[in-house]
Design an enzyme around this catalytic site. Structure first.
Site, mmCIF file in Angstrom:
data_model
loop_
_atom_site.group_PDB
_atom_site.id
_atom_site.type_symbol
_atom_site.label_atom_id
_atom_site.label_comp_id
_atom_site.label_asym_id
_atom_site.label_seq_id
_atom_site.Cartn_x
_atom_site.Cartn_y
_atom_site.Cartn_z
ATOM 1 C CG HIS A 171 -43.828 10.800 -13.183
ATOM 2 N ND1 HIS A 171 -44.557 9.318 -13.520
ATOM 3 C CD2 HIS A 171 -44.563 11.196 -12.001
ATOM 4 C CE1 HIS A 171 -45.341 9.295 -12.408
ATOM 5 N NE2 HIS A 171 -45.318 10.078 -11.558
ATOM 6 C CD GLU A 172 -43.285 13.893 -9.817
ATOM 7 O OE1 GLU A 172 -44.202 14.606 -9.312
ATOM 8 O OE2 GLU A 172 -42.675 12.772 -9.378
ATOM 9 C CB CYS A 208 -47.135 7.245 -9.458
ATOM 10 S SG CYS A 208 -48.088 8.762 -8.908
ATOM 11 C CG HIS A 256 -48.455 14.190 -10.654
ATOM 12 N ND1 HIS A 256 -49.534 13.438 -10.418
ATOM 13 C CD2 HIS A 256 -47.541 13.314 -10.726
ATOM 14 C CE1 HIS A 256 -49.220 12.265 -10.159
ATOM 15 N NE2 HIS A 256 -47.656 11.967 -10.146
#
Length: 194
Positions: free
Chosen positions: A149-150, A107, A153
């Site tokens: 993953h994004e 990351c 966020h």
């Protein structure tokens, strides 16, 4: 414009982001800033909260990863696609596979740290793309991993949330260095203590 990437420990990284109301006056500027910042950091994805904007927007570039791999490795990580380069606005996963796989993730907000993370092999996601068109599409393999993953966020979730307590304990000193800004990166960062 290249923006500073927020480092682990910054409160924005634990924020659940708001959806954008369309039309949104600065959406093109936000997309450009995300791409400029990600490319400057040699990343494969970046979410708006990582540059201090609490909106459900992120970008993914799995095509560059695809292009770096040999044919045999592509067959393992890419399920018949050649990767993507796109913006995801107001994204929602509407289905995910029962097949899971584990792979290393890093990351840009936690430089120097990687961890084995288990995620669904494929997802179906609805979102607005870079042209503000409504899309519902299935992704799998490495592209699905990057998207998940994004998207995490934008929900205030970092890859560290997937670790067992003992794994996180092993990283404690490195995480403290990142949090204090006692690291060197090739891209500009904003630390919570500075």
């Amino acid at each position: 414009m290249i923006r500073k990437i927020l480092a682990y420990g910054h409160p924005m990284l634990s924020t659940t982001c708001e959806d954008i109301n369309i039309p949104y006056p600065k959406i093109k500027e936000l997309q450009n800033d995300l791409w400029d910042t990600m490319q400057n950091a040699n990343g494969c994805g970046l979410a708006a909260p990582q540059i201090g904007i609490p909106l459900n927007v992120f970008i993914v570039d799995s095509r560059s990863t695809y292009e770096l791999l040999d044919e045999e490795t592509r067959a393992i990580y890419f399920d018949g696609d050649e990767g993507i380069k796109d913006t995801f606005i107001n994204a929602r996963i509407i289905d995910s596979s029962e097949d899971f796989w584990e792979d290393d993730e890093g990351c840009l907000s936690i430089p120097g740290i990687t961890a084995e993370i288990t995620r669904p092999w494929s997802i179906t996601i609805s979102y607005l793309n870079h042209q503000l068109e409504s899309v519902t599409r299935k992704f799998s393999g490495m592209t699905a991993r990057m998207i998940q993953h994004e998207l995490d966020h934008t929900r205030g979730i970092l890859l560290l949330h997937y670790l067992k307590p003992f794994q996180r304990k092993l990283m404690e000193n490195k995480l403290k260095r990142v949090q204090r800004g006692n690291i060197k990166t090739t891209y500009p960062m904003l630390f919570s203590n500075k």
